[in-house]
Every structure is written in structure tokens, then in C-alpha cells.
Design a protein around this motif. Structure first.
Motif, mmCIF file in Angstrom:
data_model
loop_
_atom_site.group_PDB
_atom_site.id
_atom_site.type_symbol
_atom_site.label_atom_id
_atom_site.label_comp_id
_atom_site.label_asym_id
_atom_site.label_seq_id
_atom_site.Cartn_x
_atom_site.Cartn_y
_atom_site.Cartn_z
ATOM 1 N N PHE A 13 -13.468 11.248 -14.790
ATOM 2 C CA PHE A 13 -12.528 12.150 -14.142
ATOM 3 C C PHE A 13 -12.868 12.448 -12.685
ATOM 4 O O PHE A 13 -12.215 13.292 -12.059
ATOM 5 N N ALA A 14 -13.881 11.791 -12.147
ATOM 6 C CA ALA A 14 -14.212 11.940 -10.724
ATOM 7 C C ALA A 14 -14.790 10.631 -10.224
ATOM 8 O O ALA A 14 -15.682 10.063 -10.869
ATOM 9 N N PRO A 15 -14.311 10.115 -9.102
ATOM 10 C CA PRO A 15 -14.934 8.929 -8.524
ATOM 11 C C PRO A 15 -16.393 9.223 -8.170
ATOM 12 O O PRO A 15 -16.732 10.337 -7.757
ATOM 13 N N ALA A 16 -17.245 8.235 -8.345
ATOM 14 C CA ALA A 16 -18.653 8.397 -7.991
ATOM 15 C C ALA A 16 -18.797 8.608 -6.485
ATOM 16 O O ALA A 16 -17.876 8.325 -5.705
ATOM 17 N N LEU A 17 -19.965 9.101 -6.082
ATOM 18 C CA LEU A 17 -20.181 9.418 -4.667
ATOM 19 C C LEU A 17 -19.978 8.213 -3.761
ATOM 20 O O LEU A 17 -19.547 8.361 -2.618
ATOM 21 N N ASP A 18 -20.299 7.021 -4.260
ATOM 22 C CA ASP A 18 -20.152 5.832 -3.427
ATOM 23 C C ASP A 18 -18.832 5.106 -3.656
ATOM 24 O O ASP A 18 -18.615 4.016 -3.120
ATOM 25 N N ASP A 19 -17.926 5.730 -4.416
ATOM 26 C CA ASP A 19 -16.615 5.138 -4.677
ATOM 27 C C ASP A 19 -15.699 5.399 -3.476
ATOM 28 O O ASP A 19 -15.672 6.512 -2.948
ATOM 29 N N PRO A 20 -14.933 4.409 -3.028
ATOM 30 C CA PRO A 20 -14.031 4.618 -1.887
ATOM 31 C C PRO A 20 -13.026 5.753 -2.104
ATOM 32 O O PRO A 20 -12.545 6.342 -1.122
ATOM 33 N N GLN A 21 -12.699 6.084 -3.371
ATOM 34 C CA GLN A 21 -11.731 7.148 -3.633
ATOM 35 C C GLN A 21 -12.357 8.539 -3.677
ATOM 36 O O GLN A 21 -11.637 9.523 -3.825
ATOM 37 N N ALA B 208 -11.891 14.496 -3.341
ATOM 38 C CA ALA B 208 -12.345 15.797 -2.832
ATOM 39 C C ALA B 208 -11.269 16.427 -1.951
ATOM 40 O O ALA B 208 -11.042 17.640 -1.992
ATOM 41 N N GLN B 209 -10.611 15.590 -1.170
ATOM 42 C CA GLN B 209 -9.538 16.079 -0.302
ATOM 43 C C GLN B 209 -8.433 16.744 -1.116
ATOM 44 O O GLN B 209 -7.948 17.824 -0.760
ATOM 45 N N TRP B 210 -8.024 16.104 -2.234
ATOM 46 C CA TRP B 210 -6.974 16.683 -3.067
ATOM 47 C C TRP B 210 -7.425 17.996 -3.697
ATOM 48 O O TRP B 210 -6.648 18.960 -3.769
ATOM 49 N N ALA C 65 5.525 9.925 -6.187
ATOM 50 C CA ALA C 65 6.574 8.910 -6.120
ATOM 51 C C ALA C 65 6.054 7.608 -5.530
ATOM 52 O O ALA C 65 6.423 6.516 -5.981
ATOM 53 N N GLN C 66 5.196 7.716 -4.548
ATOM 54 C CA GLN C 66 4.732 6.519 -3.842
ATOM 55 C C GLN C 66 3.466 5.920 -4.437
ATOM 56 O O GLN C 66 3.266 4.704 -4.372
ATOM 57 N N ARG C 67 2.624 6.787 -5.056
ATOM 58 C CA ARG C 67 1.309 6.298 -5.474
ATOM 59 C C ARG C 67 0.933 6.710 -6.889
ATOM 60 O O ARG C 67 -0.216 6.544 -7.292
ATOM 61 N N GLY C 68 1.860 7.283 -7.660
ATOM 62 C CA GLY C 68 1.555 7.790 -8.987
ATOM 63 C C GLY C 68 1.062 6.711 -9.944
ATOM 64 O O GLY C 68 0.834 5.578 -9.545
ATOM 65 N N PRO C 69 0.859 7.072 -11.211
ATOM 66 C CA PRO C 69 1.367 8.282 -11.848
ATOM 67 C C PRO C 69 0.514 9.531 -11.635
ATOM 68 O O PRO C 69 0.918 10.635 -11.976
ATOM 69 N N TYR C 70 -0.720 9.372 -11.096
ATOM 70 C CA TYR C 70 -1.586 10.527 -10.854
ATOM 71 C C TYR C 70 -1.851 10.659 -9.359
ATOM 72 O O TYR C 70 -1.449 9.801 -8.566
ATOM 73 N N LEU C 71 -2.529 11.713 -8.962
ATOM 74 C CA LEU C 71 -2.779 11.927 -7.547
ATOM 75 C C LEU C 71 -3.596 10.792 -6.934
ATOM 76 O O LEU C 71 -3.452 10.479 -5.749
ATOM 77 N N LEU C 72 -4.461 10.176 -7.752
ATOM 78 C CA LEU C 72 -5.254 9.045 -7.279
ATOM 79 C C LEU C 72 -4.691 7.721 -7.784
ATOM 80 O O LEU C 72 -5.417 6.765 -8.009
ATOM 81 N N GLY C 73 -3.394 7.670 -7.979
ATOM 82 C CA GLY C 73 -2.772 6.440 -8.454
ATOM 83 C C GLY C 73 -2.918 6.300 -9.956
ATOM 84 O O GLY C 73 -2.518 7.178 -10.717
ATOM 85 N N GLU C 74 -3.512 5.211 -10.400
ATOM 86 C CA GLU C 74 -3.691 4.969 -11.837
ATOM 87 C C GLU C 74 -4.844 5.772 -12.417
ATOM 88 O O GLU C 74 -5.023 5.815 -13.627
#
Length: 208
Positions: free
Chosen positions: A81-89, A94-96, A144-153
Motif C-alpha cells: 500500500f506504499a511505494p518503497a523509498l527507492d520506488d519512482p512513485q 507522498a505528494q497525494w 479519469a486520466q490515470r485511474g483507477p486509483y490515485l497512483l494508477g493501477e
């Protein structure tokens, strides 16, 4: 084991939901907000802000709902449920989380408690409503542009947080679920078995 000081439907909801979703052993300690137990000396010793939630971790109290959500999913990464610290996302995630607190939670709180500003309630609510609608329009575009979730898939703690805030908007003149992609997003999140368990445990019925 974790212990969560909570009130049904309050900001503790996202923490409670994640505890259930992650399958973590926890104890619930209900705080009677009508009796202002959150302002008692006993509670203030745990959380000097006098707000819900507080999470006891290894005997120590911690607070701030967004911070607790991020802490739990980082501490228990098995669900992803959270990208790792070295993950590009990671930066986007964190921004969201911070964006949800500043652009949606803050005006929602003003709408529900306008008297905190000691100003005209109608004017405060009108300003808060405008901010809420601006935020919802931005989330709608994102989904609408990047769903279905805030981080895409990728489902993340940010989605559980946004769903809680959408619930808070349910009685506003234009609730968040009036936007079509947000409405579908909410249906998807509420279909999770953990949401049903959450509602049963907190005794909630609205926005089910």
C-alpha cells in the motif's frame, strides 16, 4: 499489538480501516466526543492536540491520521500500500497524502466546524465548499486520466484516505461522489470486505 483511540466516522476511520485491511491485531478504545473525552487530561497526556485518532504502538502514543496511515503501511509492506523509498512513485504517493490533508481535509473540517474561526458560519462554509469542489475536480481529472486509483493501477494508503474524506463530504451541497469517476472510485473502495467489517465495528450506516 496496536491500540487505537477512535470515534465512529472520525479521522480515526482510515487508521482503523488499514488495521483491518492489513490483518493487524489491535484493540479499540472508543472516545466519547460528545462528552469531550478527547479534551480530558488523560487523553491530552497522549495527544496534546486533543483530537482523534491516537494510536498506541509498542506502548507509545502517536497521532495525526495521515501520518499514522503512512506509518502503518510502511511498517507492514506486505500489502504493497506504499511505494518503497527507492520506488519512482514514492514522491507522487507522498505528494497525494499531503495534498489530501491540505486541499480536502482542511476545508472539510472548516465546513463541519465553521465556528472554530469565530467568523460568520455561512461565509466560512461557502468558502470551504468552493475549496472542496476545486479539490474534487482535480481528483476527478486524475482518476479519469490515470485511474483507477490515485497512483494508477496501484492501490495505496492515499486511496483509503481519500475515501474517508469523500465520506465526510456526503452531506455537502455537492458531495464528492457527484463527480462520476469519484463515484465509481468510491464504489470500488466500498466493495472491499474490510470496509464492511469497518462499518460493522464502528456501527456506521451512512454512505454505505
Amino acid at each position: 499489538m496496536y491500540a487505537l483511540y477512535y470515534a465512529p466516522g472520525a479521522a480515526s476511520l482510515v487508521v482503523h480501516w488499514l488495521l483491518i485491511e492489513l490483518g493487524l491485531e489491535h484493540e479499540l478504545r472508543r472516545v466519547d466526543m460528545q462528552a469531550r473525552e478527547q479534551k480530558s487530561a488523560e487523553y491530552l497526556a497522549l495527544n496534546p492536540n486533543g483530537v482523534i485518532p491516537t494510536l498506541i504502538v509498542d506502548g507509545r502514543p502517536h497521532y495525526e491520521a495521515a501520518a499514522l496511515a503512512m506509518y502503518l503501511v510502511d511498517r507492514h509492506p506486505q500489502a504493497g500500500f506504499a511505494p518503497a523509498l527507492d520506488d519512482p512513485q514514492r514522491a507522487e504517493y507522498a505528494q497525494w497524502m499531503f495534498n489530501l490533508v491540505s486541499t480536502l481535509q482542511a476545508p472539510l473540517r472548516l465546513w463541519w466546524y465553521p465556528w472554530d474561526l469565530q467568523a460568520d458560519d455561512a461565509a466560512v462554509r461557502a468558502g470551504a465548499q468552493a475549496q472542496i469542489e476545486t479539490a474534487c475536480a482535480r481528483f476527478e481529472v486524475q482518476l479519469a486520466q490515470r485511474g483507477p486509483y490515485l497512483l494508477g493501477e496501484r492501490l495505496s494508503a492515499a486511496d483509503f484516505y481519500l475515501t474517508m474524506l469523500m465520506r465526510w463530504s456526503r452531506n455537502l451541497p455537492k458531495p464528492a461522489h457527484d463527480w462520476p469517476h469519484l463515484a465509481e472510485y468510491a464504489r470500488r473502495m466500498k466493495a472491499r470486505p474490510s470496509f464492511k467489517t469497518l462499518y460493522e465495528r464502528e456501527g456506521l450506516t451512512e454512505w454505505a
